[in-house]
Motif scaffolding. Structure first.
Motif, PDB file in Angstrom:
ATOM      1  N   THR A   1     -80.154 -80.532  28.006  1.00  0.00           N
ATOM      2  CA  THR A   1     -81.560 -81.145  28.521  1.00  0.00           C
ATOM      3  C   THR A   1     -83.386 -81.302  28.701  1.00  0.00           C
ATOM      4  O   THR A   1     -84.142 -80.521  28.150  1.00  0.00           O
ATOM      5  CB  THR A   1     -81.418 -82.907  27.446  1.00  0.00           C
ATOM      6  OG1 THR A   1     -80.371 -83.085  26.912  1.00  0.00           O
ATOM      7  CG2 THR A   1     -82.703 -83.668  27.199  1.00  0.00           C
TER       8      THR A   1
ATOM      9  N   TRP B   1     -82.824 -77.632  26.757  1.00  0.00           N
ATOM     10  CA  TRP B   1     -82.173 -76.595  25.398  1.00  0.00           C
ATOM     11  C   TRP B   1     -81.270 -77.959  24.464  1.00  0.00           C
ATOM     12  O   TRP B   1     -81.129 -78.793  25.107  1.00  0.00           O
ATOM     13  CB  TRP B   1     -80.913 -75.611  26.182  1.00  0.00           C
ATOM     14  CG  TRP B   1     -81.573 -74.449  26.939  1.00  0.00           C
ATOM     15  CD1 TRP B   1     -83.320 -74.328  27.202  1.00  0.00           C
ATOM     16  CD2 TRP B   1     -80.902 -73.718  27.964  1.00  0.00           C
ATOM     17  NE1 TRP B   1     -83.064 -73.551  27.550  1.00  0.00           N
ATOM     18  CE2 TRP B   1     -81.843 -73.012  28.401  1.00  0.00           C
ATOM     19  CE3 TRP B   1     -80.067 -74.472  29.052  1.00  0.00           C
ATOM     20  CZ2 TRP B   1     -81.730 -72.708  29.390  1.00  0.00           C
ATOM     21  CZ3 TRP B   1     -79.405 -72.849  30.087  1.00  0.00           C
ATOM     22  CH2 TRP B   1     -80.945 -72.527  30.262  1.00  0.00           C
ATOM     23  N   ASP B   2     -80.772 -77.680  23.113  1.00  0.00           N
ATOM     24  CA  ASP B   2     -79.925 -78.456  23.032  1.00  0.00           C
ATOM     25  C   ASP B   2     -78.932 -78.889  23.583  1.00  0.00           C
ATOM     26  O   ASP B   2     -78.033 -77.514  23.501  1.00  0.00           O
ATOM     27  CB  ASP B   2     -80.083 -77.785  21.392  1.00  0.00           C
ATOM     28  CG  ASP B   2     -78.908 -79.093  19.978  1.00  0.00           C
ATOM     29  OD1 ASP B   2     -78.512 -79.677  21.012  1.00  0.00           O
ATOM     30  OD2 ASP B   2     -79.477 -78.956  18.918  1.00  0.00           O
TER      31      ASP B   2
END
Length: 213
Positions: free
Chosen positions: A195, A199-200
């Motif tokens: 995070t 990024w997811d």
């Protein structure tokens, strides 16, 4: 009067066999390296290139994990045939314990060779603007193996390139592979790091293999 018979001189004894030194993979690698270095300083004919490649291949046949031979073949082929160069370097044997979802216990030789493999693929994919090639399994495998030796920070140059091109799912898998033996790293810590990188946090398993072109 009878003519006396001439005495026949005895045949000379055969010369003792001189033992020959067996072919040495080190000698072949050293010679190929010298020829390659000379070639970078002047004209390097196709014949000389092929001879160097042949010597490296002979050395690798005798010692498959010879790093000089693996990298040398790749460097000699890269200008003429990048795809073949990548395929040849990717023949470097896997580290001990590799398989079943694990990346084994690589050493410095593994790291050095796999950094060169990843560098070659990423450079070639960037040069020809091939987005799929950047996602090939070999890039992920090589950076995972190299990162287990060098650490995540040790491959940051390649992480940045892949990050800038949106290869976040691959990077998350590489991060997890590098830390697969770290018992202190839990899912929440990984999600927090992903995070923070933007990024997811969901880790997407590899569902495809893009062949090296």
């Amino acid at each position: 009067a009878t003519t006396p018979k001439k005495e026949t001189a005895p045949a000379p004894a055969p010369a003792p066999a001189v033992p020959t030194n067996p072919k040495s993979f080190k000698a072949r690698v050293d010679l190929a390296r010298v020829l390659r270095e000379l070639g970078t300083m002047g004209s390097f004919s196709d014949e000389a290139r092929e001879e160097c490649i042949r010597m490296y291949q002979e050395a690798r046949a005798e010692q498959p994990r010879n790093v000089d031979a693996c990298v040398g073949i790749g460097q000699l082929l890269m200008d003429k045939d990048p795809a073949k160069a990548i395929a040849e370097m990717s023949k470097f044997p896997d580290p001990e314990g590799y398989g079943d979802g694990k990346h084994g216990k690589p050493n410095f030789d593994d790291s050095f060779c796999h950094v060169e493999i990843a560098r070659a693929i990423i450079k070639h994919a960037t040069d020809i603007k091939d987005k799929e090639l950047l996602e090939c399994e070999q890039v992920e495998k090589s950076l995972s193996i190299a990162g287990k030796v060098m650490g995540w920070d040790g491959i940051d140059k390649w992480v940045e390139i892949l990050d800038n091109r949106g290869k976040w799912d691959m990077l998350k898998r590489i991060y997890m592979a590098i830390n697969e033996d770290n018992a202190e790293l839990d899912a929440d810590m990984c999600a927090g790091y992903f995070t923070a990188k933007g990024w997811d946090p969901v880790i997407v398993p590899r569902r495809y293999d893009v062949p090296t072109k």
